[in-house]
Write a protein that holds these residues in place. Structure first.
Motif, PDB file in Angstrom:
ATOM      1  N   ASP A 271       0.624  -1.171   0.002  1.00 51.79           N
ATOM      2  CA  ASP A 271      -0.077   0.070   0.090  1.00 51.79           C
ATOM      3  C   ASP A 271       0.827   1.169   0.078  1.00 51.79           C
ATOM      4  OD1 ASP A 271      -2.449  -1.354   0.014  1.00 51.79           O
ATOM      5  OD2 ASP A 271      -2.899  -1.019   2.141  1.00 51.79           O
ATOM      6  N   ARG A 272       2.071   1.101   0.728  1.00 51.80           N
ATOM      7  CA  ARG A 272       2.799   2.518   0.865  1.00 51.80           C
ATOM      8  C   ARG A 272       4.191   2.552   0.116  1.00 51.80           C
ATOM      9  NH1 ARG A 272       3.861   2.785   6.972  1.00 51.80           N
ATOM     10  NH2 ARG A 272       4.622   4.972   6.137  1.00 51.80           N
ATOM     11  N   ILE A 273       4.896   1.505  -0.027  1.00 50.37           N
ATOM     12  CA  ILE A 273       6.263   1.649  -0.147  1.00 50.37           C
ATOM     13  C   ILE A 273       6.138   1.282  -1.633  1.00 50.37           C
ATOM     14  CG2 ILE A 273       8.436   0.684  -0.106  1.00 50.37           C
ATOM     15  CD1 ILE A 273       7.719  -0.162   2.961  1.00 50.37           C
ATOM     16  N   ILE A 274       5.628   0.134  -2.182  1.00 54.27           N
ATOM     17  CA  ILE A 274       5.787  -0.024  -3.777  1.00 54.27           C
ATOM     18  C   ILE A 274       5.282   1.015  -4.533  1.00 54.27           C
ATOM     19  CG2 ILE A 274       4.918  -1.473  -5.502  1.00 54.27           C
ATOM     20  CD1 ILE A 274       5.137  -3.673  -3.560  1.00 54.27           C
ATOM     21  N   PRO A 275       4.170   1.897  -4.250  1.00 58.36           N
ATOM     22  CA  PRO A 275       3.764   2.948  -4.924  1.00 58.36           C
ATOM     23  C   PRO A 275       4.737   4.361  -4.889  1.00 58.36           C
ATOM     24  CG  PRO A 275       1.785   2.108  -3.622  1.00 58.36           C
ATOM     25  CD  PRO A 275       3.084   1.427  -3.160  1.00 58.36           C
ATOM     26  N   GLU A 276       5.429   4.495  -3.986  1.00 55.72           N
ATOM     27  CA  GLU A 276       6.508   5.386  -3.604  1.00 55.72           C
ATOM     28  C   GLU A 276       7.918   5.002  -3.320  1.00 55.72           C
ATOM     29  OE1 GLU A 276       4.431   9.212  -2.354  1.00 55.72           O
ATOM     30  OE2 GLU A 276       3.399   7.763  -1.141  1.00 55.72           O
ATOM     31  N   PRO A 277       8.343   4.168  -3.970  1.00 58.99           N
ATOM     32  CA  PRO A 277       9.853   3.538  -3.316  1.00 58.99           C
ATOM     33  C   PRO A 277      10.830   4.688  -3.327  1.00 58.99           C
ATOM     34  CG  PRO A 277       9.420   3.235  -6.017  1.00 58.99           C
ATOM     35  CD  PRO A 277       8.191   3.633  -5.209  1.00 58.99           C
ATOM     36  N   ASP A 278      11.010   5.746  -4.103  1.00 58.09           N
ATOM     37  CA  ASP A 278      12.076   6.831  -3.814  1.00 58.09           C
ATOM     38  C   ASP A 278      11.864   7.385  -2.551  1.00 58.09           C
ATOM     39  OD1 ASP A 278      12.802   5.878  -6.363  1.00 58.09           O
ATOM     40  OD2 ASP A 278      11.844   7.685  -7.557  1.00 58.09           O
ATOM     41  N   ARG A 279      10.636   7.792  -2.243  1.00 58.04           N
ATOM     42  CA  ARG A 279      10.250   8.345  -0.792  1.00 58.04           C
ATOM     43  C   ARG A 279      11.042   7.559   0.191  1.00 58.04           C
ATOM     44  NH1 ARG A 279       4.654   8.623   2.111  1.00 58.04           N
ATOM     45  NH2 ARG A 279       5.350   9.244   3.957  1.00 58.04           N
ATOM     46  N   PHE A 280      10.699   6.192   0.025  1.00 58.25           N
ATOM     47  CA  PHE A 280      11.310   5.318   1.203  1.00 58.25           C
ATOM     48  C   PHE A 280      12.530   4.899   1.273  1.00 58.25           C
ATOM     49  CE2 PHE A 280       6.466   4.902   1.704  1.00 58.25           C
ATOM     50  CZ  PHE A 280       6.365   4.711   2.809  1.00 58.25           C
ATOM     51  N   VAL A 281      12.948   5.179   0.254  1.00 64.42           N
ATOM     52  CA  VAL A 281      14.495   4.856   0.109  1.00 64.42           C
ATOM     53  C   VAL A 281      15.292   6.003   0.534  1.00 64.42           C
ATOM     54  CG1 VAL A 281      16.579   4.941  -1.657  1.00 64.42           C
ATOM     55  CG2 VAL A 281      14.633   3.106  -2.134  1.00 64.42           C
ATOM     56  N   SER A 282      14.816   7.209   0.495  1.00 68.01           N
ATOM     57  CA  SER A 282      15.323   8.493   0.812  1.00 68.01           C
ATOM     58  C   SER A 282      15.263   8.472   2.320  1.00 68.01           C
ATOM     59  CB  SER A 282      14.725   9.671   0.384  1.00 68.01           C
ATOM     60  OG  SER A 282      15.084   9.688  -1.270  1.00 68.01           O
ATOM     61  N   ASP A 283      14.065   8.195   2.801  1.00 72.54           N
ATOM     62  CA  ASP A 283      13.846   8.167   4.343  1.00 72.54           C
ATOM     63  C   ASP A 283      14.992   7.142   5.049  1.00 72.54           C
ATOM     64  OD1 ASP A 283      11.889   9.781   4.049  1.00 72.54           O
ATOM     65  OD2 ASP A 283      10.103   8.272   4.228  1.00 72.54           O
ATOM     66  N   ILE A 284      15.036   5.976   4.552  1.00 71.11           N
ATOM     67  CA  ILE A 284      16.081   5.119   5.009  1.00 71.11           C
ATOM     68  C   ILE A 284      17.396   5.621   4.983  1.00 71.11           C
ATOM     69  CG2 ILE A 284      17.073   2.669   4.724  1.00 71.11           C
ATOM     70  CD1 ILE A 284      14.160   1.680   3.859  1.00 71.11           C
ATOM     71  N   VAL A 285      17.674   6.233   3.777  1.00 65.50           N
ATOM     72  CA  VAL A 285      19.125   6.587   3.814  1.00 65.50           C
ATOM     73  C   VAL A 285      19.368   7.698   4.512  1.00 65.50           C
ATOM     74  CG1 VAL A 285      20.808   7.570   2.112  1.00 65.50           C
ATOM     75  CG2 VAL A 285      19.415   5.837   1.386  1.00 65.50           C
ATOM     76  N   ALA A 286      18.203   8.504   4.917  1.00 74.40           N
ATOM     77  CA  ALA A 286      18.560   9.506   6.007  1.00 74.40           C
ATOM     78  C   ALA A 286      19.259   8.764   7.243  1.00 74.40           C
ATOM     79  CB  ALA A 286      17.549  10.119   6.292  1.00 74.40           C
ATOM     80  N   TYR A 287      19.110   7.569   7.891  1.00 80.36           N
ATOM     81  CA  TYR A 287      19.538   7.185   8.813  1.00 80.36           C
ATOM     82  C   TYR A 287      21.061   6.977   8.595  1.00 80.36           C
ATOM     83  CZ  TYR A 287      14.910   6.196  10.673  1.00 80.36           C
ATOM     84  OH  TYR A 287      13.490   6.268  11.209  1.00 80.36           O
ATOM     85  N   GLY A 288      21.554   7.012   7.487  1.00 79.81           N
ATOM     86  CA  GLY A 288      23.009   6.725   6.991  1.00 79.81           C
ATOM     87  C   GLY A 288      23.628   8.252   7.337  1.00 79.81           C
ATOM     88  N   GLU A 289      23.043   9.440   7.050  1.00 74.98           N
ATOM     89  CA  GLU A 289      23.437  10.642   7.254  1.00 74.98           C
ATOM     90  C   GLU A 289      23.756  11.092   8.916  1.00 74.98           C
ATOM     91  OE1 GLU A 289      24.663  14.591   6.742  1.00 74.98           O
ATOM     92  OE2 GLU A 289      24.455  13.189   5.314  1.00 74.98           O
ATOM     93  N   THR A 290      23.044  10.281   9.694  1.00 76.52           N
ATOM     94  CA  THR A 290      23.084  10.748  11.383  1.00 76.52           C
ATOM     95  C   THR A 290      23.276   9.246  11.929  1.00 76.52           C
ATOM     96  OG1 THR A 290      20.625  10.679  11.460  1.00 76.52           O
ATOM     97  CG2 THR A 290      21.688  12.814  11.194  1.00 76.52           C
ATOM     98  N   ASP A 291      24.021   8.228  11.347  1.00 79.08           N
ATOM     99  CA  ASP A 291      24.074   7.010  11.864  1.00 79.08           C
ATOM    100  C   ASP A 291      24.695   6.932  13.139  1.00 79.08           C
ATOM    101  OD1 ASP A 291      25.089   4.110  12.271  1.00 79.08           O
ATOM    102  OD2 ASP A 291      24.109   4.202  10.172  1.00 79.08           O
ATOM    103  N   THR A 292      23.805   6.391  14.231  1.00 75.18           N
ATOM    104  CA  THR A 292      24.131   6.408  15.696  1.00 75.18           C
ATOM    105  C   THR A 292      25.416   5.861  15.753  1.00 75.18           C
ATOM    106  OG1 THR A 292      21.863   5.857  16.261  1.00 75.18           O
ATOM    107  CG2 THR A 292      23.609   5.151  17.622  1.00 75.18           C
ATOM    108  N   LEU A 293      25.885   4.737  15.089  1.00 74.99           N
ATOM    109  CA  LEU A 293      27.207   4.307  15.316  1.00 74.99           C
ATOM    110  C   LEU A 293      28.306   5.294  14.957  1.00 74.99           C
ATOM    111  CD1 LEU A 293      25.350   1.696  15.179  1.00 74.99           C
ATOM    112  CD2 LEU A 293      27.163   0.472  13.963  1.00 74.99           C
ATOM    113  N   CYS A 294      28.255   6.310  14.410  1.00 75.41           N
ATOM    114  CA  CYS A 294      29.168   7.285  14.023  1.00 75.41           C
ATOM    115  C   CYS A 294      29.415   8.388  15.164  1.00 75.41           C
ATOM    116  CB  CYS A 294      28.878   8.132  12.730  1.00 75.41           C
ATOM    117  SG  CYS A 294      28.969   6.933  11.236  1.00 75.41           S
ATOM    118  N   TYR A 295      28.327   8.471  15.980  1.00 78.23           N
ATOM    119  CA  TYR A 295      28.518   9.449  17.185  1.00 78.23           C
ATOM    120  C   TYR A 295      28.878   8.656  18.463  1.00 78.23           C
ATOM    121  CZ  TYR A 295      26.483  12.596  13.692  1.00 78.23           C
ATOM    122  OH  TYR A 295      26.313  13.393  12.659  1.00 78.23           O
ATOM    123  N   ARG A 296      30.239   9.198  18.942  1.00 83.44           N
ATOM    124  CA  ARG A 296      30.813   8.578  20.180  1.00 83.44           C
ATOM    125  C   ARG A 296      30.981   9.395  21.360  1.00 83.44           C
ATOM    126  NH1 ARG A 296      33.780   4.551  17.410  1.00 83.44           N
ATOM    127  NH2 ARG A 296      32.688   3.940  15.768  1.00 83.44           N
TER     128      ARG A 296
END
Length: 236
Positions: A72-97
């Motif tokens: 219902d949500r992801i397949i109709p708008e894959p680019d939006r969800f890919v961007s939302d997921i990649v945003a976690y890489g921009e502020t990845d918890t494992l990089c903040y010490r």
């Protein structure tokens, strides 16, 4: 909602496997056919419906929920969800010490660094480590590479990956789990490291333990759904 069906079955169709209740195809909340990509996933979804009692408890059907979200949500708008997921890489918890020299920083180095190094080698990227909580941007090359990695997955994998990344605040940990570069327990302890550290210092809190238990259940459900979407050990 009262249980309204007696029999549960799956059926191979042109684009995957459909769920049947009393012989009739099931639809998603958006009235799309509930058709999943692998036989193993269809069996997992069917088992959730079969396991319901007189009342249908939606919260006890995580795989159905992930499948509905994918369709219902992801397949109709894959680019939006890919961007939302990649945003976690921009502020990845494992990089903040923590600050260098602090005991917590040593634990973070021990538990987080192998996962970050795996990602850097696996995806040909470089991730900036930060002492403190002030945001530091990651290189565009690294984010572009991560976006390509995430975008290569279908909507069903993305449904599970979204949950894993959000629970831990880490795209790197989510990808490591998805690719089974480390076992689930290692990844789980990594994404909960600071909580576990606080418990070691000050003791456990019942509400915090219960919250983490629920998060762990969602984490495990999402990991299994990703495996089913990739048809690990199953048939298409």
């Amino acid at each position: 909602m009262k249980r309204f069906y007696k029999t549960v079955a799956t059926q191979a169709v042109a684009d995957g496997h459909a769920l049947l209740l009393d012989g009739r195809p099931v639809k998603t909340p958006m009235r799309q056919p509930l058709v999943v990509p692998t036989r193993a996933m269809a069996q997992a979804v069917a088992a959730e419906w079969e396991g319901q009692g007189e009342e249908i408890v939606i919260a006890s059907m995580p795989h159905t929920g992930f499948a509905n979200a994918a369709i219902d949500r992801i397949i109709p708008e894959p680019d939006r969800f890919v961007s939302d997921i990649v945003a976690y890489g921009e502020t990845d918890t494992l990089c903040y010490r923590a600050d260098p020299g602090e005991p917590l920083a040593e634990r973070q180095q021990r538990d987080w660094e192998p996962i970050l190094q795996w990602a850097e080698n696996r995806y040909d990227i470089r991730l900036v480590r930060v002492a403190g909580i002030i945001h530091q941007p990651q290189a565009q090359h690294s984010l572009s590479r991560l976006q390509s990695v995430v975008a290569a997955h279908d909507g069903f994998v993305l449904a599970g990956l979204t949950t894993i990344a959000s629970i831990g605040g880490s795209l790197v940990a989510a990808l490591a789990l998805l690719e089974e570069a480390f076992d689930s327990e290692t990844i789980w302890r990594a994404v909960c490291l600071e909580e576990l550290w606080q418990e070691e210092l000050w003791g456990a809190d019942f509400e915090a333990l219960e919250t983490r238990r629920l998060r762990r259940a969602a984490f495990d459900d999402a990991k299994r759904f990703c495996s089913l979407a990739q048809d690990t050990g199953g048939e298409r």
